[in-house]
Scaffold this motif. Structure first.
Motif, PDB file in Angstrom:
ATOM      1  N   SER A  59       4.260  -2.156   3.903  1.00 63.59           N
ATOM      2  CA  SER A  59       2.894  -2.435   3.464  1.00 63.59           C
ATOM      3  C   SER A  59       2.927  -3.422   2.313  1.00 63.59           C
ATOM      4  CB  SER A  59       2.187  -1.144   3.029  1.00 63.59           C
ATOM      5  OG  SER A  59       2.863  -0.550   1.943  1.00 63.59           O
ATOM      6  N   ARG A 105      -6.766   4.670  12.274  1.00 62.38           N
ATOM      7  CA  ARG A 105      -5.650   4.458  11.339  1.00 62.38           C
ATOM      8  C   ARG A 105      -5.316   2.974  11.248  1.00 62.38           C
ATOM      9  NH1 ARG A 105      -1.370   8.224   9.544  1.00 62.38           N
ATOM     10  NH2 ARG A 105       0.027   6.959   8.266  1.00 62.38           N
ATOM     11  N   GLU A 165      -5.449   0.745   7.801  1.00 64.84           N
ATOM     12  CA  GLU A 165      -4.237   0.142   7.262  1.00 64.84           C
ATOM     13  C   GLU A 165      -4.095  -1.334   7.629  1.00 64.84           C
ATOM     14  OE1 GLU A 165      -0.824   2.554   8.070  1.00 64.84           O
ATOM     15  OE2 GLU A 165      -1.832   4.406   7.463  1.00 64.84           O
TER      16      GLU A 165
END
Length: 307
Positions: free
Chosen positions: A163, A197, A201
């Protein structure tokens, strides 16, 4: 006098350390209340779209014009290739085309290769920008006996993706879309949680359809339903799904060439948003007055809760 010089030296070292540890000025998405979305610019007839500037884009949240805090071309990309291990083994005849696709990606693209089995992503090669190394992880799928849920596997894989506020993340899924854990459901009960999700994200999930091995994957209603689920997953995450009827494609080459064009023309859009005390999902939309240009973007964004 020596004490003063020593103190000044220590102060300089301290300031230098603070500068080193400070976040980069373009890391806008790290600010509280910031949301970053990956936007893909698309031109008609698969042409190369022009460069898009922030002033070329109008952005809306809940039909209201919203200010774009930052707009920059996507550079680094983490591309996770996920192959359903239940696919017919004939899909391996396409691996030469997939290897060519790997080698055409720039050095700023990091590729991983995993296989979907029993609801788990089994990593064969972790992220690397050595694209020839990534290509060596391609193998024959197991076929019948590896049936599971591609959506549970995607949920598992998304937990492991790197990330960062200025990095793009995509998954390229090769699957029939059939959820064998819930075979009689109108759609996979894990489908919504998977794309939610991905939205939260900022992960694009691209997919290429290929039939499963064994007689179960050949049933028309299962194949059709699997393709519908793959399409909904891709659209909800700001990506595309590729298929040609319920039969296998003769070659993946046109799909992968189009995907390469899409990945070359991605931008990171950052805006400020408040989701109230719990956070919430809101509808978003992009528009432009540039001729023959449109965008692939998730139709919803998760707004973080107020701190």
């Amino acid at each position: 006098m020596n004490i003063l010089k020593h103190s000044a030296f220590l102060l300089s070292v301290g300031l230098f350390a603070v500068l080193l540890l400070s976040p980069a000025p373009d890391a806008v998405a790290a600010d509280p209340g910031s949301v970053t979305m990956t936007v893909t610019a698309v031109a008609k007839k698969n042409a190369e779209p022009p460069a898009i500037k922030r002033e070329d884009v109008q952005f809306y949240v809940r039909k209201e014009r919203a200010q774009i805090a930052n707009w920059q071309r996507g550079e680094k990309l983490y591309l996770a290739v996920l192959i359903d291990d239940s696919l017919d083994a004939d899909v391996a005849s396409q691996w030469s085309v997939l290897k060519e696709f790997f080698n055409q990606q720039p050095s700023t693209t990091y590729i991983s290769v995993s296989y979907a089995r029993n609801g788990t992503a089994i990593v064969a090669q972790d992220f690397t920008n050595d694209h020839e190394l990534a290509a060596k992880a391609l193998r024959l799928p197991i076929g019948p006996g590896a049936f599971s849920s591609p959506y549970l596997t995607l949920l598992d894989l998304m937990k492991r993706l790197p990330s960062g506020p200025t990095e793009r993340r995509s998954i390229l899924l090769f699957s029939s879309g059939i959820d064998y854990f819930h075979g009689n459901s109108p759609e996979s009960p894990d489908l919504q949680s998977t794309y939610e999700r991905a939205q939260k994200e900022n992960i694009n999930i691209w997919s290429i359809y290929y039939p499963d091995g064994g007689h179960l994957g050949g049933r028309w209603f299962r194949a059709f339903r699997g393709q519908n689920d793959l399409s909904q997953l891709a659209e909800s995450s700001g990506a595309e799904s590729y298929y040609l009827g319920v039969n296998e494609a003769v070659t993946f080459k046109p799909y992968l060439e189009e995907l390469s064009t899409h990945l070359r023309n991605q931008y990171l859009l950052t805006f400020k948003g408040s989701g109230g005390p719990k956070g919430r999902v809101d509808r978003v939309k992009l528009a432009t007055e540039l001729p023959n240009v449109q965008f692939l973007v998730a139709p919803e964004a998760f707004l973080p809760r107020e701190k």
